[in-house]
Design a protein around this motif. Structure first.
Motif, PDB file in Angstrom:
ATOM      1  N   PRO A 164      84.447  90.310  12.095  1.00  0.00           N
ATOM      2  CA  PRO A 164      83.808  89.139  12.697  1.00  0.00           C
ATOM      3  C   PRO A 164      82.471  88.826  12.030  1.00  0.00           C
ATOM      4  O   PRO A 164      81.790  89.733  11.545  1.00  0.00           O
ATOM      5  CB  PRO A 164      83.586  89.553  14.159  1.00  0.00           C
ATOM      6  N   HIS A 165      82.126  87.571  12.004  1.00  0.00           N
ATOM      7  CA  HIS A 165      80.858  87.105  11.462  1.00  0.00           C
ATOM      8  C   HIS A 165      79.704  87.836  12.152  1.00  0.00           C
ATOM      9  O   HIS A 165      79.730  87.999  13.370  1.00  0.00           O
ATOM     10  CB  HIS A 165      80.765  85.580  11.697  1.00  0.00           C
ATOM     11  N   GLN A 166      78.757  88.324  11.384  1.00  0.00           N
ATOM     12  CA  GLN A 166      77.560  89.005  11.891  1.00  0.00           C
ATOM     13  C   GLN A 166      77.808  90.447  12.370  1.00  0.00           C
ATOM     14  O   GLN A 166      76.874  91.107  12.827  1.00  0.00           O
ATOM     15  CB  GLN A 166      76.879  88.209  13.030  1.00  0.00           C
ATOM     16  N   ALA A 167      79.049  90.931  12.269  1.00  0.00           N
ATOM     17  CA  ALA A 167      79.289  92.328  12.678  1.00  0.00           C
ATOM     18  C   ALA A 167      78.767  93.264  11.586  1.00  0.00           C
ATOM     19  O   ALA A 167      78.754  92.910  10.405  1.00  0.00           O
ATOM     20  CB  ALA A 167      80.776  92.560  12.891  1.00  0.00           C
ATOM     21  N   PHE A 168      78.344  94.455  11.971  1.00  0.00           N
ATOM     22  CA  PHE A 168      77.872  95.439  10.998  1.00  0.00           C
ATOM     23  C   PHE A 168      79.085  96.010  10.257  1.00  0.00           C
ATOM     24  O   PHE A 168      80.066  96.419  10.878  1.00  0.00           O
ATOM     25  CB  PHE A 168      77.119  96.567  11.722  1.00  0.00           C
ATOM     26  N   SER A 169      79.000  96.062   8.932  1.00  0.00           N
ATOM     27  CA  SER A 169      80.183  96.507   8.177  1.00  0.00           C
ATOM     28  C   SER A 169      79.815  97.332   6.953  1.00  0.00           C
ATOM     29  O   SER A 169      78.775  97.137   6.330  1.00  0.00           O
ATOM     30  CB  SER A 169      81.017  95.299   7.754  1.00  0.00           C
ATOM     31  N   LEU A 170      80.703  98.263   6.638  1.00  0.00           N
ATOM     32  CA  LEU A 170      80.554  99.143   5.477  1.00  0.00           C
ATOM     33  C   LEU A 170      81.749  98.926   4.567  1.00  0.00           C
ATOM     34  O   LEU A 170      82.861  98.670   5.050  1.00  0.00           O
ATOM     35  CB  LEU A 170      80.626 100.605   5.884  1.00  0.00           C
ATOM     36  N   LEU A 171      81.531  99.099   3.283  1.00  0.00           N
ATOM     37  CA  LEU A 171      82.633  98.992   2.325  1.00  0.00           C
ATOM     38  C   LEU A 171      82.713 100.257   1.490  1.00  0.00           C
ATOM     39  O   LEU A 171      81.696 100.735   0.984  1.00  0.00           O
ATOM     40  CB  LEU A 171      82.430  97.773   1.401  1.00  0.00           C
ATOM     41  N   LEU A 172      83.928 100.787   1.354  1.00  0.00           N
ATOM     42  CA  LEU A 172      84.181 101.891   0.428  1.00  0.00           C
ATOM     43  C   LEU A 172      84.829 101.309  -0.815  1.00  0.00           C
ATOM     44  O   LEU A 172      85.826 100.585  -0.724  1.00  0.00           O
ATOM     45  CB  LEU A 172      85.152 102.915   1.030  1.00  0.00           C
ATOM     46  N   SER A 173      84.252 101.619  -1.971  1.00  0.00           N
ATOM     47  CA  SER A 173      84.848 101.194  -3.236  1.00  0.00           C
ATOM     48  C   SER A 173      84.644 102.332  -4.212  1.00  0.00           C
ATOM     49  O   SER A 173      83.536 102.872  -4.313  1.00  0.00           O
ATOM     50  CB  SER A 173      84.150  99.937  -3.761  1.00  0.00           C
ATOM     51  N   HIS A 174      85.672 102.709  -4.959  1.00  0.00           N
ATOM     52  CA  HIS A 174      85.487 103.797  -5.911  1.00  0.00           C
ATOM     53  C   HIS A 174      84.334 103.484  -6.856  1.00  0.00           C
ATOM     54  O   HIS A 174      83.454 104.294  -7.078  1.00  0.00           O
ATOM     55  CB  HIS A 174      86.781 104.026  -6.694  1.00  0.00           C
ATOM     56  N   THR A 175      84.318 102.288  -7.411  1.00  0.00           N
ATOM     57  CA  THR A 175      83.253 101.935  -8.347  1.00  0.00           C
ATOM     58  C   THR A 175      82.210 101.030  -7.683  1.00  0.00           C
ATOM     59  O   THR A 175      82.561 100.130  -6.924  1.00  0.00           O
ATOM     60  CB  THR A 175      83.817 101.230  -9.608  1.00  0.00           C
ATOM     61  N   PRO A 176      80.930 101.242  -8.004  1.00  0.00           N
ATOM     62  CA  PRO A 176      79.909 100.327  -7.471  1.00  0.00           C
ATOM     63  C   PRO A 176      79.842  99.016  -8.257  1.00  0.00           C
ATOM     64  O   PRO A 176      79.025  98.152  -7.932  1.00  0.00           O
ATOM     65  CB  PRO A 176      78.607 101.128  -7.641  1.00  0.00           C
ATOM     66  N   GLU A 177      80.676  98.871  -9.281  1.00  0.00           N
ATOM     67  CA  GLU A 177      80.591  97.680 -10.137  1.00  0.00           C
ATOM     68  C   GLU A 177      80.791  96.365  -9.368  1.00  0.00           C
ATOM     69  O   GLU A 177      80.417  95.312  -9.865  1.00  0.00           O
ATOM     70  CB  GLU A 177      81.616  97.772 -11.281  1.00  0.00           C
ATOM     71  N   GLY A 228      78.836  89.922   2.603  1.00  0.00           N
ATOM     72  CA  GLY A 228      78.137  90.205   3.863  1.00  0.00           C
ATOM     73  C   GLY A 228      78.149  91.655   4.294  1.00  0.00           C
ATOM     74  O   GLY A 228      77.756  91.963   5.425  1.00  0.00           O
ATOM     75  N   PHE A 229      78.587  92.579   3.436  1.00  0.00           N
ATOM     76  CA  PHE A 229      78.588  93.995   3.830  1.00  0.00           C
ATOM     77  C   PHE A 229      77.156  94.521   3.927  1.00  0.00           C
ATOM     78  O   PHE A 229      76.278  94.119   3.165  1.00  0.00           O
ATOM     79  CB  PHE A 229      79.404  94.836   2.841  1.00  0.00           C
ATOM     80  N   ASP A 230      76.935  95.428   4.881  1.00  0.00           N
ATOM     81  CA  ASP A 230      75.613  96.019   5.068  1.00  0.00           C
ATOM     82  C   ASP A 230      75.422  97.251   4.186  1.00  0.00           C
ATOM     83  O   ASP A 230      74.301  97.614   3.857  1.00  0.00           O
ATOM     84  CB  ASP A 230      75.441  96.430   6.545  1.00  0.00           C
ATOM     85  N   LEU A 231      76.535  97.918   3.862  1.00  0.00           N
ATOM     86  CA  LEU A 231      76.442  99.170   3.090  1.00  0.00           C
ATOM     87  C   LEU A 231      77.658  99.302   2.182  1.00  0.00           C
ATOM     88  O   LEU A 231      78.793  99.070   2.615  1.00  0.00           O
ATOM     89  CB  LEU A 231      76.371 100.367   4.059  1.00  0.00           C
ATOM     90  N   LEU A 232      77.407  99.689   0.936  1.00  0.00           N
ATOM     91  CA  LEU A 232      78.493  99.970  -0.016  1.00  0.00           C
ATOM     92  C   LEU A 232      78.386 101.430  -0.432  1.00  0.00           C
ATOM     93  O   LEU A 232      77.345 101.854  -0.961  1.00  0.00           O
ATOM     94  CB  LEU A 232      78.361  99.060  -1.250  1.00  0.00           C
ATOM     95  N   LEU A 233      79.447 102.193  -0.185  1.00  0.00           N
ATOM     96  CA  LEU A 233      79.482 103.591  -0.622  1.00  0.00           C
ATOM     97  C   LEU A 233      80.483 103.723  -1.750  1.00  0.00           C
ATOM     98  O   LEU A 233      81.623 103.244  -1.643  1.00  0.00           O
ATOM     99  CB  LEU A 233      79.880 104.505   0.543  1.00  0.00           C
ATOM    100  N   SER A 234      80.066 104.385  -2.830  1.00  0.00           N
ATOM    101  CA  SER A 234      80.942 104.473  -4.004  1.00  0.00           C
ATOM    102  C   SER A 234      80.677 105.746  -4.799  1.00  0.00           C
ATOM    103  O   SER A 234      79.837 106.573  -4.419  1.00  0.00           O
ATOM    104  CB  SER A 234      80.745 103.245  -4.880  1.00  0.00           C
ATOM    105  N   GLY A 235      81.392 105.877  -5.901  1.00  0.00           N
ATOM    106  CA  GLY A 235      81.259 107.039  -6.799  1.00  0.00           C
ATOM    107  C   GLY A 235      81.495 106.575  -8.233  1.00  0.00           C
ATOM    108  O   GLY A 235      80.818 105.691  -8.717  1.00  0.00           O
ATOM    109  N   HIS A 236      82.464 107.166  -8.877  1.00  0.00           N
ATOM    110  CA  HIS A 236      82.962 106.790 -10.205  1.00  0.00           C
ATOM    111  C   HIS A 236      82.056 107.156 -11.378  1.00  0.00           C
ATOM    112  O   HIS A 236      82.535 107.646 -12.394  1.00  0.00           O
ATOM    113  CB  HIS A 236      83.288 105.286 -10.276  1.00  0.00           C
ATOM    114  N   GLY A 292      73.100 100.458  -0.784  1.00  0.00           N
ATOM    115  CA  GLY A 292      74.196 101.050  -1.552  1.00  0.00           C
ATOM    116  C   GLY A 292      73.918 102.503  -1.845  1.00  0.00           C
ATOM    117  O   GLY A 292      72.754 102.952  -1.790  1.00  0.00           O
ATOM    118  N   TYR A 293      74.983 103.235  -2.106  1.00  0.00           N
ATOM    119  CA  TYR A 293      74.826 104.625  -2.538  1.00  0.00           C
ATOM    120  C   TYR A 293      75.951 104.960  -3.512  1.00  0.00           C
ATOM    121  O   TYR A 293      77.122 104.707  -3.239  1.00  0.00           O
ATOM    122  CB  TYR A 293      74.860 105.581  -1.342  1.00  0.00           C
ATOM    123  N   THR A 294      75.560 105.522  -4.642  1.00  0.00           N
ATOM    124  CA  THR A 294      76.537 105.958  -5.639  1.00  0.00           C
ATOM    125  C   THR A 294      76.489 107.477  -5.722  1.00  0.00           C
ATOM    126  O   THR A 294      75.480 108.053  -6.151  1.00  0.00           O
ATOM    127  CB  THR A 294      76.213 105.342  -7.018  1.00  0.00           C
TER     128      THR A 294
END
Ligand SMILES: [Fe+2]
Length: 319
Positions: free
Chosen positions: A218-231, A240-248, A284-286
């Motif tokens: 939903p619009h304005q909801a707090f959200s996190l995204l997991l992606s292998h690469t931060p690219e 609109g994601f609040d946090l991106l967690l990645s590695g690679h 973000g965090y890599t």
């Protein structure tokens, strides 16, 4: 064989196109590496490049130190402040692990098993690369992941990396990992809700679909995204994601003194290559990862797992 896998994945994913794309690109990739007699000694051939690099390290005398470093898994702590985090999630702890390359990192996996026993967290997320190679059998990687996953408290969510085959998904899910394949799950706590989305590999396979993964948020909801690469940091921030967690990136894995990477194997600003960073409103965090790839060596870049603590930032209202 491919048809059987396709049918299984089709049921899991509720569609055929994505599974067909992923499996098709995997098959092409394997054919490139194994298939052509004249290119057998191509630089990308896994076995030859590995032994060349390993020999080079042995000649420089760095090999044994680098091999010992590869098993010295550290626990890093990262507190992140958010304005729109629901109060119920203040202090929520996420255990983040990445880049196991489990079948070629027994030392790191054994150290990880020791560390995991004493950790406390609310949820665990895995940002891909369970297998050592980018092709071939995956049974050994899954077999080495199994005892590690048995030590992790639920819930556990994961995404695939560029070293993984989508054929691993049914086994990983049978081991208790909810794989997010361009999908999203609500996470509830004391009646409040945040959203955790995950995308497939955007580095090599490029079958990531942020739009689909975010469609149920939903619009304005707090959200996190997991992606292998931060690219994909730009696409994630503007979705609109609040946090991106990645590695690679492995943080470079082999670095100059001061943790300066020789390469990140990514199209990415260097400051996004390891640890915490920010892009516009998104945190973000890599992770530099648990395991090592190509050769089991780390120089000036120790492996890690990460405990993220989500904190609610004080919101001051104008008088
Ligand atoms: Fe990796």
């Amino acid at each position: 064989m491919i048809e059987t896998v396709l049918n299984k994945l089709e049921q899991r994913l509720g569609g055929r196109v994505y599974a067909r794309q992923r499996l098709g690109i995997e098959t092409d990739h394997e054919a490139q590496i194994f298939g052509q007699g004249l290119t057998f000694f191509h630089i990308e051939n896994w076995y030859s490049i590995h032994s060349v690099i390993r020999t080079l390290f042995k000649l420089t005398g760095l090999y044994w130190r680098g091999l010992a470093n590869a098993a010295r898994v550290q626990v890093r702590h990262n507190d992140i402040r958010f304005k729109r985090l629901p109060a119920e999630f203040d202090g929520f702890k996420l255990l983040h692990m990445s880049d196991f390359h489990a079948d070629m990192n027994d030392g790191a996996m054994r150290r990880l098993e020791e560390i995991l026993v004493g950790l406390s967290y609310d949820m665990c997320v895995l940002t891909g690369d369970y297998r050592g190679a980018t092709f071939g059998p995956f049974d050994a990687a899954l077999a080495r992941m199994r005892p590690v996953l048995a030590l992790i408290k639920r819930p556990v969510y994961g995404v695939l990396g560029n070293h993984d085959t989508i054929r691993m998904v049914p086994d990983l899910e049978a081991m208790g990992v909810r794989m997010l394949l361009n999908e999203c799950e609500p996470i509830t706590r004391a009646g409040a809700r945040i959203y955790l989305a995950g995308i497939d590999d955007a580095h090599y396979f490029r079958v990531d679909n942020i739009e689909k993964a975010a469609s149920a948020i939903p619009h304005q909801a707090f959200s996190l995204l997991l992606s292998h690469t931060p690219e994909i940091y730009r696409q994630a921030a503007h979705a609109g994601f609040d946090l991106l967690l990645s590695g690679h990136t492995h943080g470079g894995q082999i670095c100059l003194p001061g943790s300066i990477p020789l390469t990140l194997d990514s199209i990415l600003p260097r400051k996004f290559g390891a640890g915490a960073w920010r892009y516009h409103e998104m945190a973000g965090y890599t992770s530099v990862g648990v395991g090592s790839s190509i050769v089991t060596v780390r120089i000036n870049c120790l492996p890690e797992i990460t405990l993220h603590r989500l904190c609610r930032a004080e919101v001051t209202t104008a008088q």
